[in-house]
Design an enzyme around this catalytic site. Structure first.
Site, PDB file in Angstrom:
ATOM      1  N   SER A 145      41.535  39.381  34.804  1.00  0.00           N
ATOM      2  CA  SER A 145      41.475  40.050  36.114  1.00  0.00           C
ATOM      3  C   SER A 145      42.883  40.119  36.676  1.00  0.00           C
ATOM      4  O   SER A 145      43.763  39.364  36.260  1.00  0.00           O
ATOM      5  CB  SER A 145      40.598  39.226  37.060  1.00  0.00           C
ATOM      6  OG  SER A 145      40.875  39.546  38.417  1.00  0.00           O
ATOM      7  N   TYR A 158      36.895  32.417  41.730  1.00  0.00           N
ATOM      8  CA  TYR A 158      37.107  33.477  40.732  1.00  0.00           C
ATOM      9  C   TYR A 158      38.569  33.509  40.289  1.00  0.00           C
ATOM     10  O   TYR A 158      38.874  33.537  39.093  1.00  0.00           O
ATOM     11  CB  TYR A 158      36.709  34.817  41.347  1.00  0.00           C
ATOM     12  CG  TYR A 158      36.768  35.991  40.408  1.00  0.00           C
ATOM     13  CD1 TYR A 158      37.885  36.809  40.371  1.00  0.00           C
ATOM     14  CD2 TYR A 158      35.695  36.292  39.569  1.00  0.00           C
ATOM     15  CE1 TYR A 158      37.939  37.905  39.522  1.00  0.00           C
ATOM     16  CE2 TYR A 158      35.744  37.394  38.724  1.00  0.00           C
ATOM     17  CZ  TYR A 158      36.870  38.190  38.711  1.00  0.00           C
ATOM     18  OH  TYR A 158      36.922  39.278  37.864  1.00  0.00           O
TER      19      TYR A 158
HETATM   20  C1  GCO Z   1      37.324  41.242  44.328  1.00  0.00           C
HETATM   21  C2  GCO Z   1      36.981  41.920  43.023  1.00  0.00           C
HETATM   22  C3  GCO Z   1      38.060  41.647  41.981  1.00  0.00           C
HETATM   23  C4  GCO Z   1      37.818  42.541  40.770  1.00  0.00           C
HETATM   24  C5  GCO Z   1      38.783  42.317  39.634  1.00  0.00           C
HETATM   25  C6  GCO Z   1      40.159  42.806  39.942  1.00  0.00           C
HETATM   26  O1  GCO Z   1      36.470  40.548  44.900  1.00  0.00           O
HETATM   27  O2  GCO Z   1      38.477  41.459  44.781  1.00  0.00           O
HETATM   28  O3  GCO Z   1      35.729  41.463  42.552  1.00  0.00           O
HETATM   29  O4  GCO Z   1      37.982  40.293  41.636  1.00  0.00           O
HETATM   30  O5  GCO Z   1      36.529  42.291  40.264  1.00  0.00           O
HETATM   31  O6  GCO Z   1      38.829  40.974  39.273  1.00  0.00           O
HETATM   32  O7  GCO Z   1      40.950  42.653  38.776  1.00  0.00           O
END
Ligand code: GCO
Length: 254
Positions: A145, A158
């Protein structure tokens, strides 16, 4: 152009029932690979397999629960017993839990780390063990990501999981280079999928992404297919430990 072909290769793709995983599975099949589609059982998974078969390639669905870390080695052994040893592993399955860090639950933290990082390590380890035992080369592609490099508010778990995935990619690349197993990551920009649906359906967020992305649009799962074919194919046989940003230019501008 044979260096971009995957004929007689078998690819195991997690998260293959929809979104990025499905887009990559279709692209690998289009380059000649047969596909093992690993995801939770669903109509989407069966439909994705049917799309691969319509391309003239073998497609097998492999039900998996990536929360069952302890069960992954035996699951992988059974996949190999039933369908053959994959030459390519694409870790495209992922999850997110968005919340301000002060209110994020430990359950949500653990969900992100388990699925996005620990399960990926377990799958990579199982893949490598089989490849090493067979004296075979292999290619691993981890889907990371933009959050390997930066974070957005409410994404602490995340971002931590994807940051770890970026470093895990490099660590496994150096551990397994002498075994002929190449490990790279693709970092998607903002891609319009189910996972980002709350974002692209928000007019303000949609406008921000289009303004912030130099190419001026959301990416699609198809945008990630050819880069994955490249990293799976002989064309990238001298590339390992790399993080390929497929982000419309996002990371290269303020
Ligand atoms: C968020 C998104 C991001 C994208 C991706 C970007 O909440 O900003 O979900 O996390 O999914 O990872 O590269």
């Amino acid at each position: 152009m044979n260096s971009f072909r995957l004929d007689r290769r078998l690819a195991l793709v997690t998260g293959a029932s929809r979104g990025i995983g499905c887009g990559i599975a279709r692209a690998l099949a289009g380059a000649g690979a047969d596909i093992l589609l690993a995801a939770r059982p669903s109509p989407d998974l069966e439909q994705a397999a049917a799309q691969i078969r319509a391309l003239g390639r073998r497609a097998e669905t492999c039900a998996v629960d990536l929360h069952d870390i302890e069960g992954i080695p035996a699951w992988f052994d059974e996949v190999v017993r039933q369908h053959g040893r994959p030459d390519i592993l694409v870790n495209a399955a992922g999850t997110t839990r968005r919340a301000p860090a002060e209110s994020l639950t430990m359950e949500d933290w653990n969900e992100n780390i388990t699925v996005n990082l620990t399960a990926v390590f377990a799958l990579c380890q199982a893949f490598a063990r089989h490849s090493i035992a067979a004296g075979a080369k292999g290619k691993i592609i981890n889907i990371a990501s933009l959050m390997v490099a930066a974070a957005r508010r409410t994404n602490s778990a995340y971002a931590a999981s994807k940051g770890g995935l970026g470093q895990l990619t490099k660590a496994l690349a150096v551990d397994w280079a002498d075994k002929g197993i190449l490990v790279n990551a693709i970092t998607p920009g903002y891609i319009a999928t189910k996972l980002t649906e709350p974002l692209w359906t928000d007019p303000e967020f949609d406008a921000w992404v289009k303004k912030r992305t130099p190419l001026g649009r959301w990416g699609t799962p198809e945008d990630l297919g050819a880069p994955a074919v490249f990293l799976a194919a002989p064309a990238s046989d001298f590339i390992t430990g790399q993080i390929l940003f497929v982000d419309g230019g996002w990371i290269s501008t303020f």
